[in-house]
Every structure is written in structure tokens, then in C-alpha cells.
Design a protein around this motif. Sequence first.
Motif, PDB file in Angstrom:
ATOM      1  N   GLY A 179      75.236  80.246  -7.410  1.00 24.23           N
ATOM      2  CA  GLY A 179      77.536  80.606  -7.725  1.00 24.23           C
ATOM      3  C   GLY A 179      77.833  81.426  -6.525  1.00 24.23           C
ATOM      4  N   ILE A 180      77.244  81.575  -5.569  1.00 17.21           N
ATOM      5  CA  ILE A 180      77.167  81.978  -4.292  1.00 17.21           C
ATOM      6  C   ILE A 180      77.714  80.517  -3.121  1.00 17.21           C
ATOM      7  CG2 ILE A 180      77.403  82.982  -2.037  1.00 17.21           C
ATOM      8  CD1 ILE A 180      77.834  84.516  -4.376  1.00 17.21           C
ATOM      9  N   ASP A 181      78.460  80.537  -2.621  1.00 21.07           N
ATOM     10  CA  ASP A 181      79.054  79.538  -1.225  1.00 21.07           C
ATOM     11  C   ASP A 181      78.277  80.587  -0.201  1.00 21.07           C
ATOM     12  OD1 ASP A 181      79.398  77.325   0.553  1.00 21.07           O
ATOM     13  OD2 ASP A 181      81.761  77.898  -0.053  1.00 21.07           O
ATOM     14  N   PRO A 182      76.952  79.272  -0.081  1.00 23.07           N
ATOM     15  CA  PRO A 182      76.555  80.348   1.365  1.00 23.07           C
ATOM     16  C   PRO A 182      77.472  80.303   2.772  1.00 23.07           C
ATOM     17  CG  PRO A 182      74.707  78.135   0.288  1.00 23.07           C
ATOM     18  CD  PRO A 182      76.338  78.245  -0.341  1.00 23.07           C
ATOM     19  N   LYS A 183      78.130  79.372   3.062  1.00 22.42           N
ATOM     20  CA  LYS A 183      78.728  79.220   3.980  1.00 22.42           C
ATOM     21  C   LYS A 183      79.825  80.769   3.534  1.00 22.42           C
ATOM     22  CE  LYS A 183      79.362  74.167   4.019  1.00 22.42           C
ATOM     23  NZ  LYS A 183      79.532  73.655   3.237  1.00 22.42           N
ATOM     24  N   SER A 184      79.895  81.222   2.746  1.00 20.60           N
ATOM     25  CA  SER A 184      80.690  82.432   3.098  1.00 20.60           C
ATOM     26  C   SER A 184      80.164  83.653   3.551  1.00 20.60           C
ATOM     27  CB  SER A 184      81.213  82.506   1.832  1.00 20.60           C
ATOM     28  OG  SER A 184      80.177  82.886   0.341  1.00 20.60           O
ATOM     29  N   SER A 185      78.925  83.718   3.826  1.00 16.27           N
ATOM     30  CA  SER A 185      78.210  85.338   4.049  1.00 16.27           C
ATOM     31  C   SER A 185      77.720  84.690   5.509  1.00 16.27           C
ATOM     32  CB  SER A 185      77.397  85.362   2.932  1.00 16.27           C
ATOM     33  OG  SER A 185      76.403  86.295   3.933  1.00 16.27           O
ATOM     34  N   GLN A 186      78.491  85.277   6.576  1.00 17.63           N
ATOM     35  CA  GLN A 186      78.155  85.319   7.753  1.00 17.63           C
ATOM     36  C   GLN A 186      76.506  85.804   7.975  1.00 17.63           C
ATOM     37  OE1 GLN A 186      79.346  83.351   9.680  1.00 17.63           O
ATOM     38  NE2 GLN A 186      80.222  82.673   7.763  1.00 17.63           N
ATOM     39  N   VAL A 187      75.628  86.177   7.222  1.00 21.72           N
ATOM     40  CA  VAL A 187      74.988  86.949   7.423  1.00 21.72           C
ATOM     41  C   VAL A 187      73.919  86.384   7.975  1.00 21.72           C
ATOM     42  CG1 VAL A 187      73.434  86.642   5.476  1.00 21.72           C
ATOM     43  CG2 VAL A 187      72.695  88.830   6.850  1.00 21.72           C
ATOM     44  N   GLU A 188      73.121  86.861   9.618  1.00 22.04           N
ATOM     45  CA  GLU A 188      71.393  86.010   9.935  1.00 22.04           C
ATOM     46  C   GLU A 188      70.651  86.674   9.610  1.00 22.04           C
ATOM     47  OE1 GLU A 188      72.031  87.063  13.776  1.00 22.04           O
ATOM     48  OE2 GLU A 188      71.230  84.751  15.057  1.00 22.04           O
ATOM     49  N   VAL A 189      70.284  85.146   9.137  1.00 18.29           N
ATOM     50  CA  VAL A 189      68.126  86.425   8.444  1.00 18.29           C
ATOM     51  C   VAL A 189      67.595  85.642   9.221  1.00 18.29           C
ATOM     52  CG1 VAL A 189      67.614  86.424   6.435  1.00 18.29           C
ATOM     53  CG2 VAL A 189      69.487  86.064   6.521  1.00 18.29           C
ATOM     54  N   PHE A 190      66.369  86.499   9.505  1.00 17.99           N
ATOM     55  CA  PHE A 190      65.227  86.362  10.468  1.00 17.99           C
ATOM     56  C   PHE A 190      63.984  86.882   9.280  1.00 17.99           C
ATOM     57  CE2 PHE A 190      67.942  87.260  13.495  1.00 17.99           C
ATOM     58  CZ  PHE A 190      67.808  86.651  14.630  1.00 17.99           C
ATOM     59  N   TYR A 191      63.406  85.307   8.573  1.00 17.36           N
ATOM     60  CA  TYR A 191      62.394  85.799   7.249  1.00 17.36           C
ATOM     61  C   TYR A 191      60.728  85.677   8.599  1.00 17.36           C
ATOM     62  CZ  TYR A 191      58.853  85.164   3.532  1.00 17.36           C
ATOM     63  OH  TYR A 191      58.169  85.642   3.347  1.00 17.36           O
ATOM     64  N   ILE A 192      60.314  86.839   8.589  1.00 19.37           N
ATOM     65  CA  ILE A 192      58.911  86.701   9.160  1.00 19.37           C
ATOM     66  C   ILE A 192      57.426  86.245   7.945  1.00 19.37           C
ATOM     67  CG2 ILE A 192      57.496  88.154  10.316  1.00 19.37           C
ATOM     68  CD1 ILE A 192      59.464  87.098  12.365  1.00 19.37           C
ATOM     69  N   PRO A 193      56.386  85.726   8.028  1.00 17.47           N
ATOM     70  CA  PRO A 193      55.682  86.088   6.691  1.00 17.47           C
ATOM     71  C   PRO A 193      54.742  86.756   6.963  1.00 17.47           C
ATOM     72  CG  PRO A 193      55.372  83.785   8.250  1.00 17.47           C
ATOM     73  CD  PRO A 193      56.531  85.177   9.078  1.00 17.47           C
ATOM     74  N   GLY A 194      54.156  87.861   5.872  1.00 21.03           N
ATOM     75  CA  GLY A 194      53.865  88.554   5.882  1.00 21.03           C
ATOM     76  C   GLY A 194      52.308  88.675   5.190  1.00 21.03           C
ATOM     77  N   ALA A 195      51.543  89.432   4.911  1.00 25.78           N
ATOM     78  CA  ALA A 195      49.982  89.193   4.484  1.00 25.78           C
ATOM     79  C   ALA A 195      49.300  89.944   3.596  1.00 25.78           C
ATOM     80  CB  ALA A 195      49.276  89.945   5.673  1.00 25.78           C
ATOM     81  N   PRO A 196      49.559  89.957   2.527  1.00 26.76           N
ATOM     82  CA  PRO A 196      48.680  91.235   1.445  1.00 26.76           C
ATOM     83  C   PRO A 196      47.404  91.767   1.659  1.00 26.76           C
ATOM     84  CG  PRO A 196      48.482  89.194   0.593  1.00 26.76           C
ATOM     85  CD  PRO A 196      48.060  88.612   2.276  1.00 26.76           C
ATOM     86  N   ALA A 197      46.965  92.596   1.250  1.00 27.84           N
ATOM     87  CA  ALA A 197      46.270  93.767   1.448  1.00 27.84           C
ATOM     88  C   ALA A 197      45.430  93.380   1.851  1.00 27.84           C
ATOM     89  CB  ALA A 197      46.491  94.947   0.892  1.00 27.84           C
TER      90      ALA A 197
END
Length: 1023
Positions: free
Chosen positions: A590-608
Amino acid sequence: MSLSRRDFLRYGMAAASTAVASGAIDLSPVEAAATSLRIKEAKAFPGVCPYCAVGCAQLIYVKDGKIVDIEGDPDAPHTEGALCPKGSSTYQLSLNERRITKCLYRAPGATTWEEKPLDWMMAEIAQRVKKTRDASFVEKVRVGARDVTVNRCEGIAWLGSSVLDNEENYLIAKLARGLGLVNLENSARLCHSATVPALGATFGRGAMTTNLIDVQHADVIMPTSNWAECHPVSYKWVMKAKERGAKIIHVDPRFTRTSATADIWVPIRSGTNIVFFGGLIRYAIESKKYFHDYVVAYTNASLVLDPQFKTPTDLDGLFSGFNPAIRSYDQSTWKFQLEADGYPKKDPTLRDPNCVFQRLRRQYSRYTPEMVERVCGIPKELFLKVADIYCSASGPDKTATVSYALQLNQSTNGVQQIRALCMLQLILGNIGRPGGGVVALRGHSNVQGATDFGTLYHMLPGYPAAPLQGPHPTLTDYLEKTTPKGGYWVNNPKFVVSLLKAWWGPAATTANDYAYDYLPKREKADAYSHQHFVVGMYEKKVKGFICMGQNPAVDSPNAKMARQALRNLEWMVVVDLFETDTAAVWKEPGIDPKSSQVEVFYIPGAPAAEKDGSITNTMRMAQWHVRAVEPPGDARSDAAFIVDVGTRLKALYAGSKARRDRPVLDLVWDYQPQGPKQEPNMELVLKECNGYTTEDLTDKDGAPLYKKGEPLKTFGHLRDDGSTACGNWIYTGIYPEEGKNMALRREKPKAGDYLGHGWGFAWPANRRIIYNRASADPSGKPWSEKKKLIWWDAEAKKWVGNDVPDFSPTMAPDAPRAKDGPFKGVSGTDAFIMNPHGLGQFFASIVDGPFPEHYEPFESPTQNLLSKVQTNPLAKVYNIGDLNKLGTPDRYPYILTTYRLTEHHAAGMSRHVPWLSELFFGHFAEIGPEMAKELGIRNGDMVTVETPRAKIKVRALVTERIKPFMINDKKVYQVGIPWHWGYQGVMQSARGDVTNDLVASLGDPTTFIQESKALLCNVRKEA
Ligand code: SF4
């Protein structure tokens, strides 16, 4: 794990029928047969379940570098090998097709992710942090007539996590403070933040007082949460107590599986617990069922108050000193009358009309059984029956345990609801004794540890306050104002100076007050909490955000507003196992991605299972887990991310001559990253948390005590002269010698040691039941043979018994109040050593009152029947206009309460695990048959649930478990909705509307925890 999905369900069902009614499934016998071949020749590593804070110990079986099975560790004294459905499916956190193993980048306005190299991502993240820090940094402010160094950066928020390890939270706290960040939080803020001041003000420490294993010794147990379903494995100790004859009283708005095991279910309207507990306190006093000798000896009931102090009984809902203009109390009348030596005047007869006991009695005189019935909806006869049973579990031979979770926390009266429960336990003499205590049940694996390690805006690791610019401009001011004159906190200067030495090492000198200026100073108390900084993001004042192991897009109150706040950011870093709702917030349906200017950095993590570190469970016990396998692809531990970004920031600031950059440049930051993933050496972090010497040390007689650099054995050896460094004093002793990690211990309990002192490490000093001095009478003898724990051995001249004494080990029961030294102000009978007078506190300074007083939830179906003050006059109402409209009963006639389920957890993990997600058909609301009939709703119909903030669509689950209440002689229906769902998830049943969209932006005045258990809503059937 060796079980297929089908096996998992089949074995789970079979085991559930024989296991405790809690939902805890002991899979070990069935699995033994099913997996013996698979685990043959596999190597077992110690693990800890990463879901809830029961902290079930696990064994992780690895063959050929791959996890082949994860089981409960049968030797663990607190869990005995059991795992619930979440723990049993931990395998799928590591081996899961949805696991992201590459770094993902979303450019401003982009419609898709791009894969990027890890090194590029880390370099860009460090640049963003530096840029935003530099642009929003405040070095000095004018306070009165002086310039105060505040070294504060308000442009970035960092959300650590109560599912991250202790050492990771410590590293976050250290780096964030080094950068000047004040917007620093973890998920404890939203779940259990009210716990800390409530328990702290009453007993001295903001932590569960007892040990889960000890619950079996209770004569009565009163869960006020859904213990059996939310903390399943630990419920075995309740059932053991029941087998021994204990009575169980379950107090909860909903009938649950906990109710099904109970002798009595007490339905209570959400948000009215102070009336219930106040009614019990009144009953205990009037029926003389309180533990008189305990109360006189170990509490401040006998201390005499200033006659100018007035309670809501005198002032129709307010305490003396209220200033309506600023909605705050002048606390000048909230004090004791003093003797010449400065100690409060005492009346051991408890008859002085101004003594705490008599004022307490007067305060709760209005909380009659009739009032309980009208406010809480609990029939008077039921209340009296419960009061008699519960208050009879008092005195030398009997004890009762009470538990609680979010029903009490998440309220604009959160701290006071828990305080009232603590005071009930205190008046019945149920603290520090076997089978007694307050069980604070935490939902995330490391809520306790993340809180202990200071990823919260208002405190530093080990609980010293985070300094404020007004009262704490210098170290001298800070120590003077935050160090009491008596009780163990007199050692505060040693804790704080040693912390500064741990963070800034050689740069922290006597000449510069141990680099105290480097610490960021808060502008005011009313700022920087989770809700504050989400509003700050919404208003575009907070521009950068680091989010680790949390999912604020779903978990935040007023979550729809929170998601827009995230989209308003300039940049955001998400470190997690899966693509959470937060990571995907820019492409929410329901949200147009182009409407948000947030720059996102996704870093994969590790479980315990894929990293080294410790997790502190809900009973203060730290358990170390070992990296059993390497994380896949670019995934690595959260610690590796933190250390890496810190190292890069130091490099970016290298050469700077600016004073404001010294806290970054001087930060001690050498954790010897090693291997292809540059994983830091976590034992080095643990050693720093434990504490070590910075020079050779001798004892008071000049004999050698330590060589420079050696780990400290006890916090009793900390000093305030810079010769010791210690990251978190309450954990001192966890690493007492090089190579000796007490949290890694997995010794089966020895005969007679039912508390399992050889398993893990419980802070402080491996004490398993705190305040245990109170288990003996003032002369040092056990109150009774049946309830003995520690006692004074006159011959050996020390405290002995079945636990580590939470007391000076050689202070005799008749010792006078110490005039000096580490136990200054404490006498041989002062069981609550952390409190200034060594006493459990009925009367304690909390911003909204020294005794709990009932105020209605902000959305309530009734007027306040106790006074003319409708809602907590000090509560925080966030000023965000129409986004925070409140509902009234004419338009929103139903009470709404939220809750969680056994099979799901916080929104970031379980909805990505197929074995868990398929156990539910989807999102739902529980509605009682009567209400359903009135609205024409049938079981399974789609309904809209609406508050002034949002609407959600869910399926109706029409059930007898939900009953209406009679409130002030009027019938009121309630609705219960679990809150786990969001738009990300492995299958359709795992995706659904966000319950927290319905919640308002309100806060308890002490901790700013939200009110999400007692709302008003409307419900209608979808066409
Ligand atoms: S979720 Fe809690 S009760 Fe269940 S296995 Fe994990 S730690 Fe144990």
C-alpha cells in the motif's frame, strides 16, 4: 534438526499430551530415537534458546560443519532438557531458506534491493554515521551561568536488542556513548522497563528476586500473566509446587492455559491491578495476616514520616506537592522525620499515625472488597476467597510467589502496578525466602542482560544513571547527587570511575576526572526513550537509525505512525537474520516505494548458535553459548558489526584535532578481530565487563593482591582511583581468572544444591535468591526449618547455608550500623543492602507517588471511582496531533487487551520459521459469545477492530475464554488480540495486520513505557 515438519507436529502433539499443561514439549525421549543416527559422531556445543528469557539450555549438534540437531540440555537445573515449540524449532533460525546471507542496499527512492559487498556497506555506514554525527553534535550548552560540556549527538538513534548477547549490548553502549548518542534503547523499554524502578525502589535492585527452580517451594503461587503459554518450560516449577500441594491463583483478564492449571481464575479488568493489590494489602493489614516481625525488622514500615506528607486519601487522588501547571510533584514533604544522627525516627510498635505502616494502612483504606468488585470486575466473594488464601501464605512456615509480565508493565501506571505487587510481597514477608519472591517474566531472551548492560537512554552499564546536563555538569556533581549516604550504592564512585577507565583507558586520568566530560549529558529526563525518538524520526529531527535484532515497524506503539517515522529517515541500518518488516518498511503493502527517500543498509546477522557470547535469563543467570558453526555468506555476529563500524569510525576521525572527537578517538577498542569474518574475541569483551586492574594492586596491609591486567575476582576489589577498569560491576566475578568463564559452566547440580550454583553465573556474585538475609530472623536463625536458606554460624562467625549470602559474609546479626566502608549505613539486620537504610521500602520516591494509587487507563469505560483524578496526572502524552487521538466509551465501547502466543515471539523471528508459522491459521481477535451474538459475528468471520489511531482486519475467534466484566454495575465486553503479525513472513498465515497500530502514544511518567494492555476499541463484522 532431524525431524521433518510432519514429525515435528506429530511428536509435538504426542509429547504435549503427556508434558505439563503449559505447552512445554519435552521432545527428548521421542527425539532420542528419531535422531540417534543423525547425531552419531556429531559434536555437541553448548547453546541457549534465543527466544524467551527462561533461557533453556540447549545442545547444538554439529557434523561436517553443519548443524544437524538442536535439543534441550538435560543437565540444566532450571529446564531439565525441556524446550517449548519455539526452542524446538531453533534449528530453523540457522537453516532457513528465508535467511539473508548477502548485504542488501536500498538507494533513496529505489524500488528494489541491490546486493553490495560487505566492505562497501560498512564503509558507507561509517560515513553516514560520521556525517550525521558531525552535523547534529552539540559540544557545549549554557546551563545557568556556566558552559557545560554535553558531547551530545541527537541526530542518530541506535536500537540495541534484548535478543543480542550481553557483550554485544555492552559494545553498543560503549560505542554509542563514545559517539555521543543519547537516543539509545533496546526492546526492554517496550516490555519490561517499568520493572527496574519498581523493583529497584522497593528492594534495591531492578531484577527478579528469586530463582525459577525455587518456585517449587511456594505454598501459593499467583501468576498475573499467562505464564504457562508465554514462558512454558519454567512453568514446570509451578506444576511441581502444585504436586506438593500449593494453590495456584491465576489473575488475568483472559482465561488461558495458565487458568486451566489453576485452582482459581480471577478475571480482572486490564489496567486495574493497583486496586487488586491495594485491596490485598488492605486485607493483610486489617485481618492481621501480614508477617509482623519481618515487617518490623526488614522494612521501612516503622519509619516515621513528616506530618506534612499527604496521600491521595487525604487529597482526593493526589499526593502533597502537586503542581498542575507543570504536572509534577514538589517532593519536599515526601520525607522522614530525622533523629539527631540523621537516621529516620522509628516506631517499632507501628502505632505512630505518621509511621509508614499507618500511612500505608490509610492509603489503602479505600481499596475495599466492594471497590475491587466495582473497579476490577472481580466479584467480592471471589476476591475475599483469594485474599484469604494468598495472605495466609505468610509467616515463618509459609511463603507465596507472585509473577508478572506485560499486563502490569505496559500501562501509564506501569511502575506503580508492579510496585503494588512488590509491596504485597513485602508485607507478607515473602522476599528473600524459599518459595517467596517476585518472578519477573521476560519475553525476550536477554531483556535482563540488555538492561544490565545499559542499552537504555537513562542508564549506564550496571545501573548508574546516565548524566543530565543540569544537575551533573562535573564528575563531582554527578557523584555527589547520585551516590546515597548509606547502603551498598555508597560504592557508586568505584563503579563509575572503573567504567570510565574501561571505556577511555589511559585517556581517563585523575587530572581530567577520568574523562567524565566525554560522556554525553542528557538535556532532560523527558527525552530520548523509544517513543521519544520515533516521534523525533517522524518530525525528521532524528535522521539516522541503527536497528539490531528488533522490529520497530511492528513492535512500536502507534506502529503505523512509527513506520512513517522510519520512512522519514535519511538512512537506516538493519542488522538481522531475515528481511524484517522494518527492513522492508519502504515497500510496505500500500506504500509507493518512491515516496520514501530512506537509504537502507541491510547487514545479515547470526543467531546464537553461530556466535560466542552470554545471555542472562530472567533469573539473572548468564549462560555462555558457543559458536557451533560459521554464519553463512556475509552473515556474521552483531559484535563483528559493532566492532567493525567502531574501528572504521576511529579511522575516519584519525587526525582530528577537535575536542569533540576525542571520545571516539580515545575509546579503548581492541577486541582482536580474527578469521575471515573478523569476529572479535568475545572473551576479551567479557573480561572487560568483569573488570581488571590497570596497575599492580595490594590489599590494605600492603600484601600483593593483583598484577596489572589481571581480572578482578569480586566487585569488592573495585577502586575509585583509576587502578581498576570495569565495564559492568554487577558482573564482576563472571571471569575471575584468565581463561575461566563462569558463564560457560554446565555442572549438574550437586546433592543439596537445588539452586544449581555450578550452572552459569548469576549476578551479583552468583547469588541465586537475592535479599536472602531475610530468610533468617533478626538473630540470624532461619524463620523455620521448612523455609531455611542461609543463617548465621556463630562459631564460624559467618553466614552459611544453601546460597551465597546477599550480605556482608561476616557481618554478625547484632552488628551495629557501619559508620564507614563498603557497607556504610548497614547493620546486621539490614537485609536490603542496596537501599539507603538497608530496608525494604513501602515508602519510596517514585515521580508519580511514594505509594501506588489507582488511576484509570487513558482509554477507560468508566470514571475513576477512587478519586476525582481520572488518569495518571504525570503520564506522558506525545504531542503528535491527530495521530494520537484517544477514544471514549461512547464511540469505542469495548475494552481491548493485547497479548502473545506460545508459538510466536517478537515479530522478527518466528514468522520467518515455517514450523512455527504453520501452527496458526492467521491473525485473529478473541471475542466472547455474548458480544459476538450482539454484533452478529460468527466464529471465523472477518472483523474490523478500530481505535482512533487505526483499523485492523482480523478473523474472529469466538470463545468462552473471553468474558464480559461488570464495571461499576455496568456490563462491559472485552476483546483480546495477539500482536505478532506484520506484512513480512514465510507464508500467508504468518502475515497480517499490525496490532500495535491500534495503540496510542502514551507513557508511564518514570519509564515512558506505553499503554498497550488497556485500550478502547470498536468492532464490526466485515461485509
Ligand atoms: S522460548 Fe523460552 S521456554 Fe521456550 S524453549 Fe526457548 S527459552 Fe525455553
